[in-house]
Design a protein around this motif. Sequence first.
Motif, PDB file in Angstrom:
ATOM      1  N   ALA A 229       1.018  -1.560   0.181  1.00  0.00           N
ATOM      2  CA  ALA A 229       0.224  -0.041  -0.278  1.00  0.00           C
ATOM      3  C   ALA A 229       1.130   0.885   0.535  1.00  0.00           C
ATOM      4  O   ALA A 229       0.249   1.900   0.237  1.00  0.00           O
ATOM      5  CB  ALA A 229      -0.711   0.008   1.484  1.00  0.00           C
ATOM      6  N   TYR A 230       1.975   0.907  -0.340  1.00  0.00           N
ATOM      7  CA  TYR A 230       3.004   2.694   0.187  1.00  0.00           C
ATOM      8  C   TYR A 230       2.404   3.240  -0.820  1.00  0.00           C
ATOM      9  O   TYR A 230       2.631   4.140  -1.133  1.00  0.00           O
ATOM     10  CB  TYR A 230       4.600   1.602  -0.330  1.00  0.00           C
ATOM     11  CG  TYR A 230       5.369   2.844  -0.495  1.00  0.00           C
ATOM     12  CD1 TYR A 230       5.992   3.334   1.191  1.00  0.00           C
ATOM     13  CD2 TYR A 230       6.023   3.034  -1.384  1.00  0.00           C
ATOM     14  CE1 TYR A 230       7.054   4.636   1.165  1.00  0.00           C
ATOM     15  CE2 TYR A 230       6.709   4.367  -1.600  1.00  0.00           C
ATOM     16  CZ  TYR A 230       7.229   4.793   0.031  1.00  0.00           C
ATOM     17  OH  TYR A 230       8.559   6.358  -0.360  1.00  0.00           O
ATOM     18  N   ASN A 231       2.806   2.840  -2.816  1.00  0.00           N
ATOM     19  CA  ASN A 231       1.812   3.928  -3.810  1.00  0.00           C
ATOM     20  C   ASN A 231       0.712   4.537  -3.518  1.00  0.00           C
ATOM     21  O   ASN A 231      -0.162   4.832  -4.955  1.00  0.00           O
ATOM     22  CB  ASN A 231       2.729   3.857  -4.511  1.00  0.00           C
ATOM     23  CG  ASN A 231       4.078   3.744  -4.278  1.00  0.00           C
ATOM     24  OD1 ASN A 231       4.517   4.359  -3.749  1.00  0.00           O
ATOM     25  ND2 ASN A 231       5.071   2.477  -4.967  1.00  0.00           N
ATOM     26  N   HIS A 232      -0.009   3.597  -2.233  1.00  0.00           N
ATOM     27  CA  HIS A 232      -1.484   3.641  -2.945  1.00  0.00           C
ATOM     28  C   HIS A 232      -2.011   4.166  -1.591  1.00  0.00           C
ATOM     29  O   HIS A 232      -3.137   3.614  -0.449  1.00  0.00           O
ATOM     30  CB  HIS A 232      -1.836   2.130  -2.957  1.00  0.00           C
ATOM     31  CG  HIS A 232      -1.484   1.462  -4.027  1.00  0.00           C
ATOM     32  ND1 HIS A 232      -2.358   1.707  -5.494  1.00  0.00           N
ATOM     33  CD2 HIS A 232      -0.708   1.306  -4.408  1.00  0.00           C
ATOM     34  CE1 HIS A 232      -1.848   1.393  -6.565  1.00  0.00           C
ATOM     35  NE2 HIS A 232      -0.781   1.501  -5.814  1.00  0.00           N
ATOM     36  N   LYS A 233      -1.830   5.526  -1.416  1.00  0.00           N
ATOM     37  CA  LYS A 233      -2.194   6.362  -0.135  1.00  0.00           C
ATOM     38  C   LYS A 233      -4.241   6.154   0.320  1.00  0.00           C
ATOM     39  O   LYS A 233      -4.029   6.313   1.288  1.00  0.00           O
ATOM     40  CB  LYS A 233      -1.203   7.392  -0.020  1.00  0.00           C
ATOM     41  CG  LYS A 233       0.223   7.741   0.390  1.00  0.00           C
ATOM     42  CD  LYS A 233       0.178   6.831   1.503  1.00  0.00           C
ATOM     43  CE  LYS A 233       1.964   6.394   1.556  1.00  0.00           C
ATOM     44  NZ  LYS A 233       3.022   6.299   2.669  1.00  0.00           N
ATOM     45  N   ASP A 234      -4.598   6.349  -0.891  1.00  0.00           N
ATOM     46  CA  ASP A 234      -5.980   6.397  -1.111  1.00  0.00           C
ATOM     47  C   ASP A 234      -6.841   5.192  -0.848  1.00  0.00           C
ATOM     48  O   ASP A 234      -7.855   5.415  -0.528  1.00  0.00           O
ATOM     49  CB  ASP A 234      -6.107   7.023  -2.319  1.00  0.00           C
ATOM     50  CG  ASP A 234      -5.915   6.356  -3.243  1.00  0.00           C
ATOM     51  OD1 ASP A 234      -5.252   5.448  -3.296  1.00  0.00           O
ATOM     52  OD2 ASP A 234      -7.075   6.674  -4.446  1.00  0.00           O
ATOM     53  N   THR A 235      -5.947   4.039  -0.731  1.00  0.00           N
ATOM     54  CA  THR A 235      -6.691   2.996   0.201  1.00  0.00           C
ATOM     55  C   THR A 235      -6.586   3.068   1.232  1.00  0.00           C
ATOM     56  O   THR A 235      -5.592   2.954   1.925  1.00  0.00           O
ATOM     57  CB  THR A 235      -5.825   1.863  -0.469  1.00  0.00           C
ATOM     58  OG1 THR A 235      -5.665   1.521  -2.214  1.00  0.00           O
ATOM     59  CG2 THR A 235      -7.200   0.848  -0.139  1.00  0.00           C
ATOM     60  N   LYS A 267      -4.838  -3.059  -6.153  1.00  0.00           N
ATOM     61  CA  LYS A 267      -4.168  -3.402  -7.624  1.00  0.00           C
ATOM     62  C   LYS A 267      -5.918  -3.032  -8.025  1.00  0.00           C
ATOM     63  O   LYS A 267      -5.811  -1.900  -9.036  1.00  0.00           O
ATOM     64  CB  LYS A 267      -3.566  -4.337  -7.806  1.00  0.00           C
ATOM     65  CG  LYS A 267      -3.717  -3.724  -9.261  1.00  0.00           C
ATOM     66  CD  LYS A 267      -2.344  -4.402 -10.121  1.00  0.00           C
ATOM     67  CE  LYS A 267      -1.513  -5.553  -9.426  1.00  0.00           C
ATOM     68  NZ  LYS A 267      -1.223  -7.297  -9.560  1.00  0.00           N
ATOM     69  N   TYR A 268      -7.057  -3.616  -8.154  1.00  0.00           N
ATOM     70  CA  TYR A 268      -7.900  -3.474  -8.736  1.00  0.00           C
ATOM     71  C   TYR A 268      -8.934  -2.869  -8.303  1.00  0.00           C
ATOM     72  O   TYR A 268     -10.177  -3.035  -8.334  1.00  0.00           O
ATOM     73  CB  TYR A 268      -8.447  -4.602  -8.838  1.00  0.00           C
ATOM     74  CG  TYR A 268      -7.473  -5.801  -9.911  1.00  0.00           C
ATOM     75  CD1 TYR A 268      -6.650  -5.450 -11.030  1.00  0.00           C
ATOM     76  CD2 TYR A 268      -6.561  -7.018  -9.178  1.00  0.00           C
ATOM     77  CE1 TYR A 268      -5.991  -6.267 -11.767  1.00  0.00           C
ATOM     78  CE2 TYR A 268      -5.868  -7.614 -10.196  1.00  0.00           C
ATOM     79  CZ  TYR A 268      -5.493  -7.741 -11.808  1.00  0.00           C
ATOM     80  OH  TYR A 268      -4.560  -7.936 -12.051  1.00  0.00           O
ATOM     81  N   GLN A 269      -9.241  -1.890  -7.493  1.00  0.00           N
ATOM     82  CA  GLN A 269      -9.781  -0.522  -7.618  1.00  0.00           C
ATOM     83  C   GLN A 269      -9.886   0.285  -8.639  1.00  0.00           C
ATOM     84  O   GLN A 269      -9.392   0.340  -9.408  1.00  0.00           O
ATOM     85  CB  GLN A 269      -8.794  -0.357  -6.517  1.00  0.00           C
ATOM     86  CG  GLN A 269      -8.398  -0.003  -4.742  1.00  0.00           C
ATOM     87  CD  GLN A 269     -10.156  -0.473  -4.411  1.00  0.00           C
ATOM     88  OE1 GLN A 269     -10.766  -0.216  -4.615  1.00  0.00           O
ATOM     89  NE2 GLN A 269     -10.199  -1.227  -2.939  1.00  0.00           N
ATOM     90  N   LYS A 270     -11.219   0.863  -8.297  1.00  0.00           N
ATOM     91  CA  LYS A 270     -11.820   1.923  -9.814  1.00  0.00           C
ATOM     92  C   LYS A 270     -11.278   2.533  -9.832  1.00  0.00           C
ATOM     93  O   LYS A 270     -11.160   3.419  -7.942  1.00  0.00           O
ATOM     94  CB  LYS A 270     -13.445   1.135  -8.698  1.00  0.00           C
ATOM     95  CG  LYS A 270     -13.721   0.709  -9.373  1.00  0.00           C
ATOM     96  CD  LYS A 270     -15.779   0.218  -8.876  1.00  0.00           C
ATOM     97  CE  LYS A 270     -16.631  -0.619  -9.224  1.00  0.00           C
ATOM     98  NZ  LYS A 270     -17.847  -0.530  -8.184  1.00  0.00           N
ATOM     99  N   ASN A 271     -10.382   3.420 -10.347  1.00  0.00           N
ATOM    100  CA  ASN A 271      -9.720   4.792 -10.656  1.00  0.00           C
ATOM    101  C   ASN A 271     -11.108   5.819  -9.947  1.00  0.00           C
ATOM    102  O   ASN A 271      -9.896   6.817  -9.182  1.00  0.00           O
ATOM    103  CB  ASN A 271      -9.864   4.674 -12.058  1.00  0.00           C
ATOM    104  CG  ASN A 271      -8.421   3.936 -12.184  1.00  0.00           C
ATOM    105  OD1 ASN A 271      -7.663   3.510 -11.854  1.00  0.00           O
ATOM    106  ND2 ASN A 271      -8.506   3.714 -13.876  1.00  0.00           N
ATOM    107  N   ASN A 272     -12.579   5.592 -10.718  1.00  0.00           N
ATOM    108  CA  ASN A 272     -12.821   6.603  -9.649  1.00  0.00           C
ATOM    109  C   ASN A 272     -14.054   6.681  -8.076  1.00  0.00           C
ATOM    110  O   ASN A 272     -14.661   7.414  -8.322  1.00  0.00           O
ATOM    111  CB  ASN A 272     -14.414   6.598 -10.782  1.00  0.00           C
ATOM    112  CG  ASN A 272     -15.251   5.535 -10.881  1.00  0.00           C
ATOM    113  OD1 ASN A 272     -14.661   4.494 -10.679  1.00  0.00           O
ATOM    114  ND2 ASN A 272     -16.410   6.251 -11.774  1.00  0.00           N
ATOM    115  N   GLU A 273     -13.277   5.779  -7.916  1.00  0.00           N
ATOM    116  CA  GLU A 273     -13.815   5.796  -6.434  1.00  0.00           C
ATOM    117  C   GLU A 273     -13.012   6.130  -5.225  1.00  0.00           C
ATOM    118  O   GLU A 273     -12.463   6.403  -5.025  1.00  0.00           O
ATOM    119  CB  GLU A 273     -13.358   3.760  -5.520  1.00  0.00           C
ATOM    120  CG  GLU A 273     -13.963   3.625  -4.716  1.00  0.00           C
ATOM    121  CD  GLU A 273     -15.568   3.223  -4.521  1.00  0.00           C
ATOM    122  OE1 GLU A 273     -15.760   4.327  -3.200  1.00  0.00           O
ATOM    123  OE2 GLU A 273     -16.369   2.875  -5.149  1.00  0.00           O
ATOM    124  N   THR A 274     -14.447   6.608  -4.236  1.00  0.00           N
ATOM    125  CA  THR A 274     -13.752   8.494  -3.487  1.00  0.00           C
ATOM    126  C   THR A 274     -13.353   7.332  -1.813  1.00  0.00           C
ATOM    127  O   THR A 274     -12.919   8.088  -1.506  1.00  0.00           O
ATOM    128  CB  THR A 274     -15.613   9.276  -3.144  1.00  0.00           C
ATOM    129  OG1 THR A 274     -16.081   8.566  -3.027  1.00  0.00           O
ATOM    130  CG2 THR A 274     -15.054   9.789  -5.019  1.00  0.00           C
TER     131      THR A 274
END
Length: 359
Positions: A229-235, A267-274
Motif C-alpha cells: 500500500a506504499y504507493n496507494h495512500k488513498d486506499t 491494485k484492482y480498485q476503481k479509478n473513480n472510487e472516492t
Amino acid sequence: MTPSPVKILYIDDEENNLLAFKASFRRLYEIYTAKSAEEGLKILENLPVEVIIADQKMPGITGVEFFKSIAYSYPDPIRILLTGYTDIAALADAINHGDIYRYITKPWNDLELHNSIKNAYDAYRSKIDLRNKIKELEKTNDELNRFIYSISHELRAPLVSVIGIVNLVKMEGLYHSSGEYWELIESCSNKLDYYIQKTLQYYKNNKVETIHTEVNFQKLVDDIIALYAYNHKDTQFKVNINQPHKFIGDSFRIEVILGNLISNAIKYQKNNETEKMVEISISVSHSVAEISIADNGLGILNEHLEKIFTQFFKSKNNKGSGLGLFIVKEALNKINGKISVSSNIDYGTTFKITIPNAC
C-alpha cells in the motif's frame, strides 16, 4: 547391432521341467535355471534378469511366496507363474499384489509360453523406458527451474538499480523534467519487477519444502499492507484479526497467499472510487484459520470466476501476469487449504480461505 537375447530365470524343483524348458527355448533366450528359491535368489544377485518364471508348487516356498519375497529387492523383472493345479485363492492373491504378470498351466504349450515371454519382455522394456523418461523429465524440469530462478535473480539486480535511480530523480524534483519518459521507465520497471517476483514465487512454491512455524497473522498482515500500500495512500484498510489460539503453519506459503490477494485487492480498485476499501478478517481456532479478503473494486465477471485460478488467465481488467491467483491456488494445495470467491462488478470481490492449523 543384434539385440541381446532376453535373460530368463526359470525356477522349478523338477529337473525334467528345467531340461524341457532349455530344450525348447535355448536358441531363443538366454536361460538360467534353478532347482530352488535359494538358487534362484543367488542368480538374481549376480545377473540382470528380465523375466522370471517360477513353478507354484515347490518345497518350502511356493512360486507366489517367492515372488512376494523379491518384490522389493528386484521390482523390475516380469514374473510368470507356472501351476500344475488350480489354486484360485493363491492366483488371485498374487495378481492382486502385482506379483505376477500372468500364469500358465502345466504342462505348458510352447507357443503360449513363448508369446507370454515376448509380451513379458515388452512390459519390462516399457517399464524401464518409462522410468528413464521420467528421470529425464525430472532432470530437465529441475534444470529449467534452476535456470529460471538464476535468471530471475540476475535480472532483479540491475532492475533494482533502475528503480533506485527513478526514486532519486523523484527526490531531486526532476521526475517531470523530461516529459513522460521517467514515468514510462518507472512503469516498465515496476511491471518487470512484478513478473520476476511472480516467477520466483512460482519456483519457490514448487521447490521449497513445507516447514511449519508459528504464524502471527497481525504482524504478517501489517507487513504486507505496508509493502503493497506504499504507493496507494488513498486506499483504506479495515483489519480484524482474532487470534486467541496459536497457529502453526507454512509461513512462507501463507505469506504468498495473503500477499497476492491483498495486492490484488489494492491494485484492482476503481479509478473513480472516492472511498477505496480493503477489508481483511482473520479468525483462528484450534483447527483452522478462516480468512476473508474483500474489496470494493472492479469485480470479476461471473463467466470468469471459474477461470481465475488458471495459469496465465487474464481478463480485460487484469493488469498482472495471470500468475498471481494460480500461485495462490497452488500454494493452498501444498498446505491443504481451500479457497472460494464471490464477486459483483458493482460491489467488488471477496475471497474466503480456510487453512488447517497444524498446532
